[in-house]
Each structure stands twice: as C-alpha cells, then as structure tokens.
Design an enzyme around this catalytic site. Structure first.
Site, PDB file in Angstrom:
ATOM      1  CB  SER A 133      19.479 -20.566  -3.094  1.00 48.06           C
ATOM      2  OG  SER A 133      20.500 -21.067  -3.937  1.00 48.06           O
ATOM      3  CE1 TYR A 146      19.565 -25.258  -0.196  1.00 55.33           C
ATOM      4  CE2 TYR A 146      20.290 -24.629  -2.391  1.00 55.33           C
ATOM      5  CZ  TYR A 146      20.136 -24.336  -1.055  1.00 55.33           C
ATOM      6  OH  TYR A 146      20.544 -23.120  -0.563  1.00 55.33           O
TER       7      TYR A 146
END
Length: 278
Positions: A133, A146
């Site tokens: 990501s 995250y």
C-alpha cells in the site's frame, strides 16, 4: 501458459488481477475463505481452479498449494493479496486487534510464500507479487497499525528480492493508492473497539471521518491497476517496489522530499558518529 495463485480473489484488486491474468491466456488458482464468495465469472472460467483458503491456517495453505501443483504442475506467480484494513489512533488499538491484523497481512503472507517457494526453487523460476500500500512508505495518522503491517510487507518483499535472485525468482511489492473497491466497507475494514474522545478533531479521527466520504468515490481504477500489476509482474525486470495510482506516486515523491529535507541539517552529525580512523 503461466499459472497464477491469487489469494483474496473474491473481490476488489484480487479479482481484477485474476481476470487480467486470464485475459493473457494464463491459468489462475483463485482463492477465498469461502469459494461461494468468488465472482461467478471466475468460478466458471475453464482456466480457473477455485480453492477455499484462509491464509492464517497453515494446513489450509499446504492443501491449497498441493491442489495447484497437482492441477497445473506448479505455480509461476504467487499474488499475496489477502488482507484487511484497521483504522484508529495507535493508542486506541489493542494488542489483540493489532495481532489479528498482522496475522493476516504479514504472517499469512509469510506462510503463503514459504509454502510456494520450494516449488519455485525446484523449477528455477517464479514471481512473487506482494500487495502492499502507499501506507507502506508513509506513516499516516489514524492508520498507524495498518501502515506498520504494510511497512513490514515492503521490507519482506525487498529482502526476498535479494534472497531469491540466485534461484531465478523475482519479488515485487506493489503499493496502490486508494482504489474504488469495497476495501473501505466494514467487511474489509476494522475499527478499534474503543474510541478515545480526546482524538476527536485531530488528524487521527479526521481519517476515520474521511472513510465514509471516500468510500466508493476513490480515484483509483482497480481494473487498470490490476492490468499494470500483471504487466509489471510479467515484464523482464519487475521493479522491487511499484506505486500504483497518481496519489501513490504523489505521496511517494512527497515522502522522499521530506526525508531528504529532514536529513540535510543532521547529515554531518550523523556521519560523524562513526569511530575515528587513524
């Protein structure tokens, strides 16, 4: 014809990567915790094999890889896509919530990779694609745990690229920005059990409030993103890390510029911490 193994292929980017691989004429093992959740076109395609797989279950991983090898003789491309999000200030996230996230996003990826590598080493070839990501190179408020999981994915992917080069195996981390998928739905995204009111109005909770506004209006096209990922994975020299999307490229450039600017006033003192040489 190459054989792909895609985890988390029930929807979103995983499903689109499977479709893009099929469009090349390749075969795909499409996996999900429940194969009934896989899109009908993927379940019915003559070059797919649907397999139930929870990447946090070691026995299930071994069984799924065995099916792929028996069906196609090996695995040419592993796409470690299975994962989920977790929002909340770092202080709000419990140990159990953080460990659950890492079990899927990090340790599931490690276990899946370990299971496939012996087959790739024997074949003398293979490609690993790890879905990271843009949060894997920039710590963002409200997404700290995250981000930590995706920083881990980036580090593992880069290390594997060096470790596996002697065996003819490539490793690539793709780092998408925000894509218009179901990722911001509560089915893919978790919130901490407690919310600390002191963070209201601060960047951590601005991110939480942003989710409902951004859901299904994101700039990134998952179909085009998947096509780029497949093109990069099948190229002669895949990059070790590939940002996907204009927001991912922009944030990477901002991050690199910030790191350079922060280093400059401390460069000389940092370099001066070594032992003096005679």
């Amino acid at each position: 014809m190459s054989t792909w193994f895609v985890t988390g292929a029930s929807r979103g980017l995983g499903a689109e990567i499977a479709r893009a691989a099929l469009d090349r004429g390749d075969a795909v093992v499409v996996t999900a915790r429940d194969t009934d959740a896989l899109p009908a076109d993927l379940r019915a395609h003559p070059r797919t094999v649907p397999v139930a797989l929870d990447v946090t279950d070691g026995a299930a991983i071994a069984h799924a890889v065995e099916i792929a090898v028996e069906e196609f003789g090996g695995i040419d491309v592993l796409v470690n896509n299975a994962g989920r999000g977790l929002l909340g200030a770092v202080e709000e996230v419990t140990d159990a919530e953080a460990r659950s996230l890492f079990d899927l996003n990090v340790f599931g990826l490690i276990a899946m990779t370990r299971a496939v590598l012996p087959h790739m080493r024997r074949a003398g070839r293979g490609t690993l694609v790890h879905v990271g990501s843009r949060s894997g190179y920039e710590g963002e408020p409200g997404v700290g745990l995250y981000c930590a999981s995706k920083f881990a994915v980036a580090g593992i992917g880069e290390a594997l690229a060096s470790e596996l080069e002697p065996f003819g195996i490539r490793s690539m981390v793709v780092e998408p920005g925000v894509l218009r998928t179901d990722f911001l739905d509560r089915s893919s995204l978790s919130l901490p059990a407690r919310r600390i009111a002191d963070y209201d109005g601060t960047p951590a909770h601005v991110t939480l409030d942003w989710v409902d506004e951004a859901n299904h209006t994101q700039l990134g096209d998952p179909v085009r993103s998947a096509e780029l990922i497949v093109a990069a994975a099948t190229s002669e020299a895949p990059p070790r890390r590939l940002p996907i999307g204009p927001d991912a490229v922009e944030r990477l450039e901002v991050t690199l510029a910030r790191m350079g600017a922060e280093l400059e006033p401390w460069r000389a003192r940092s370099q001066g911490t070594a032992f003096e040489t005679v």
